[in-house]
Motif scaffolding. Structure first.
Motif, PDB file in Angstrom:
ATOM      1  N   GLY A  30      69.377  -3.514  71.741  1.00 26.49           N
ATOM      2  CA  GLY A  30      70.557  -3.951  71.001  1.00 26.49           C
ATOM      3  C   GLY A  30      71.208  -5.105  71.736  1.00 26.49           C
ATOM      4  O   GLY A  30      70.876  -5.372  72.902  1.00 26.49           O
ATOM      5  N   ALA A  41      75.549  -0.683  73.726  1.00 24.60           N
ATOM      6  CA  ALA A  41      76.843  -0.229  73.197  1.00 24.60           C
ATOM      7  C   ALA A  41      77.984  -0.786  74.048  1.00 24.60           C
ATOM      8  O   ALA A  41      79.022  -1.219  73.541  1.00 24.60           O
ATOM      9  CB  ALA A  41      76.889   1.297  73.164  1.00 24.60           C
ATOM     10  N   ARG A  42      77.768  -0.794  75.346  1.00 22.06           N
ATOM     11  CA  ARG A  42      78.780  -1.317  76.280  1.00 22.06           C
ATOM     12  C   ARG A  42      78.994  -2.825  76.032  1.00 22.06           C
ATOM     13  O   ARG A  42      80.110  -3.315  76.024  1.00 22.06           O
ATOM     14  CB  ARG A  42      78.252  -1.026  77.686  1.00 22.06           C
ATOM     15  N   CYS A  53      79.629  -5.820  81.817  1.00 15.84           N
ATOM     16  CA  CYS A  53      78.916  -4.598  81.406  1.00 15.84           C
ATOM     17  C   CYS A  53      78.700  -3.692  82.612  1.00 15.84           C
ATOM     18  O   CYS A  53      78.705  -2.478  82.501  1.00 15.84           O
ATOM     19  CB  CYS A  53      77.585  -5.018  80.780  1.00 15.84           C
ATOM     20  N   ASP A 101      75.660  -9.717  63.310  1.00 14.93           N
ATOM     21  CA  ASP A 101      74.722  -8.599  63.525  1.00 14.93           C
ATOM     22  C   ASP A 101      73.289  -9.035  63.253  1.00 14.93           C
ATOM     23  O   ASP A 101      72.367  -8.655  63.981  1.00 14.93           O
ATOM     24  CB  ASP A 101      75.060  -7.425  62.590  1.00 14.93           C
ATOM     25  N   PRO A 106      69.943   1.552  75.256  1.00 16.02           N
ATOM     26  CA  PRO A 106      70.930   1.641  74.168  1.00 16.02           C
ATOM     27  C   PRO A 106      72.365   1.767  74.677  1.00 16.02           C
ATOM     28  O   PRO A 106      73.282   1.191  74.095  1.00 16.02           O
ATOM     29  CB  PRO A 106      70.512   2.903  73.406  1.00 16.02           C
ATOM     30  N   GLU A 107      72.582   2.494  75.794  1.00 16.72           N
ATOM     31  CA  GLU A 107      73.964   2.664  76.271  1.00 16.72           C
ATOM     32  C   GLU A 107      74.529   1.330  76.786  1.00 16.72           C
ATOM     33  O   GLU A 107      75.716   1.054  76.656  1.00 16.72           O
ATOM     34  CB  GLU A 107      74.081   3.783  77.314  1.00 16.72           C
ATOM     35  N   ARG A 143      79.722  -0.503  58.101  1.00 15.78           N
ATOM     36  CA  ARG A 143      79.830  -0.905  59.513  1.00 15.78           C
ATOM     37  C   ARG A 143      80.917  -1.942  59.696  1.00 15.78           C
ATOM     38  O   ARG A 143      81.215  -2.320  60.826  1.00 15.78           O
ATOM     39  CB  ARG A 143      78.505  -1.517  59.967  1.00 15.78           C
ATOM     40  N   ARG A 183      78.563  -4.410  73.259  1.00 15.32           N
ATOM     41  CA  ARG A 183      79.302  -4.607  72.000  1.00 15.32           C
ATOM     42  C   ARG A 183      80.786  -4.325  72.200  1.00 15.32           C
ATOM     43  O   ARG A 183      81.643  -5.031  71.673  1.00 15.32           O
ATOM     44  CB  ARG A 183      78.709  -3.729  70.890  1.00 15.32           C
ATOM     45  N   GLN A 184      81.094  -3.319  73.010  1.00 11.14           N
ATOM     46  CA  GLN A 184      82.516  -3.022  73.274  1.00 11.14           C
ATOM     47  C   GLN A 184      83.174  -4.163  74.049  1.00 11.14           C
ATOM     48  O   GLN A 184      84.271  -4.602  73.724  1.00 11.14           O
ATOM     49  CB  GLN A 184      82.647  -1.707  74.053  1.00 11.14           C
ATOM     50  N   GLU A 233      81.312   6.330  61.480  1.00 17.89           N
ATOM     51  CA  GLU A 233      80.094   5.520  61.570  1.00 17.89           C
ATOM     52  C   GLU A 233      79.014   5.980  60.596  1.00 17.89           C
ATOM     53  O   GLU A 233      77.835   5.710  60.788  1.00 17.89           O
ATOM     54  CB  GLU A 233      79.555   5.480  63.011  1.00 17.89           C
TER      55      GLU A 233
END
Ligand SMILES: Cc1ncc(COP(=O)(O)O)c(C=O)c1O
Length: 375
Positions: free
Chosen positions: A60, A212-213, A77, A46, A208-209, A34, A215-216, A30
């Motif tokens: 995000g 990220a979740r 999520c 994005d 933020p976490e 990207r 996006r996964q 990373e």
């Protein structure tokens, strides 16, 4: 010679090239590029996700192939098999169908909370593994306005996440994170893209976490949005603030006109002083009340049919929030899957027509409605 386009070009590519293994390792570290594969990330999707995340003041976001995909991503999520979702009873019919017809068989159950209890005590609706509450800032189709601060407090008291569908309000009226929400979802198909030519969604996280979740979940379930749709939505987003102001201005004038017309039995619009949440809506919406309204004609199919056939500026098109006005019929479209008892409980009757007020000159819209209703 370098060229510097003012507007982000469309990266219409499903995959990106690497120079060698070193560059590939940079990608996975990373630290470098990207972009490897557009389902994971693409410059256009994005750009859209980041722009909406900024508008909502989130940490995000993931841009998705539809609003439904965004709601699905939001639930995934936080939830797994054995968990329960609480859902506002006043909700878009597709959201309740997703919960009733699909998530149940994956082991995620649903309980419905009546409007008046959303900002109060959720205790009667809780199960041992209740994880979140899903509601809409302004509900579809009856324009009930949820007190988000109260809903966030009610959730916090039980360790629940608050997921807010902000499609009708848009961040121009309300930013749910300011009131304590954890996730915000949108059908980008509606106001954010704004021109009835894109199907898209977005799920935005405050933490933020969670971003990220999201996006996964987006990339592994394959919910992410294509470059072309993302580009169109970004273009639409640039005029969001101006469009929403014009939608609101026109909707207010039309709501006032309809509430005086003898053929109209009731008007649901938060900008009318007799709307039950008028003061809350003014506070939470910064004195803007949105471009959507519903009105109740006589509960006879032929009365509704005549109105639909006579209006020239409000075609019957079961979506909303484009720059051109349209109308829809919740009983036959968005809320068709509810049982007659559920429809009656929420207040969706055979005379209920939902108007999506566009940004055309308001006098033209008023004249059109007048001739359609007078006859
Ligand atoms: C409030 C609301 N949320 C979500 C959706 C679903 O969005 P999409 O049709 O983009 O999947 C809709 C669609 O009408 C909606 O009105």
């Amino acid at each position: 010679m370098h060229i510097h386009p003012k507007i982000t070009p469309i990266y219409q590519s499903s995959v990106f090239k690497f120079e060698d293994l070193n560059e590939l390792e940079l990608y996975f570290g990373e630290a470098g590029s990207r972009y490897m594969y557009s389902r994971y990330a693409n410059p256009n999707s994005d750009e859209l996700a980041e722009a909406i995340s900024r508008l909502e003041k989130g940490a995000g976001a993931v841009a998705t192939g539809s609003g439904m995909a965004a709601i699905f991503a939001a639930i995934l999520c936080y939830c797994q098999a054995g968990d329960q979702v609480l859902c506002a009873q006043d909700i878009y019919g597709g959201s309740s169908s997703l919960l009733n017809q699909e998530l149940g068989r994956l082991g995620i159950s649903v309980g419905y909370v009546p409007f008046d209890d959303l900002s109060r005590d959720l205790t009667p609706y809780l199960q041992p593994r209740t994880r979140l509450l899903l509601c809409e800032t302004i509900s579809n189709p009856l324009l009930r306005v949820v007190g988000l601060r109260g809903a966030a407090e009610a959730c916090r008291a039980h360790g629940l996440k608050l997921v807010v569908d902000n499609t009708f309000a848009t961040p121009v009226l309300t930013r749910p994170f300011d009131h304590g929400a954890d996730l915000v979802v949108h059908s980008v198909t509606k106001y954010l893209a704004g021109h009835s030519d894109v199907t898209a969604g977005v799920a935005v996280a405050r933490a933020p976490e969670d971003a990220a979740r999201l996006r996964q979940v987006g990339s592994l379930f394959g919910l992410t949005l294509s470059p072309m749709e993302s580009w169109l939505a970004v273009r639409g987003l640039k005029t969001l603030r101006l469009r929403v102001q014009a939608h609101c201005h026109n909707a207010q004038a039309i709501a006032e006109f309809l509430s005086r017309h003898p053929a109209v039995q009731q008007v649901h619009y938060p900008g009318l002083p007799n709307h039950p949440q008028h003061l809350l809506a003014a506070d939470q919406g910064g004195t803007l009340f949105g471009g959507m309204l519903s009105c109740r004609l006589a509960d006879e199919a032929e009365v509704v049919n005549r109105f639909m056939r006579r209006t020239r500026r409000f075609p019957f098109a079961p979506s909303l929030a484009g720059v051109d006005s349209s109308l829809s019929y919740p009983l036959g479209t968005s809320h068709r899957a509810l049982t007659p008892e559920q429809q009656a409980e929420v207040g969706i009757t055979s005379g209920l027509v939902r108007l999506s007020v566009g940004i055309e000159p308001v006098e033209e819209l008023l004249a059109d409605l007048q001739q359609a209703l007078d006859s």
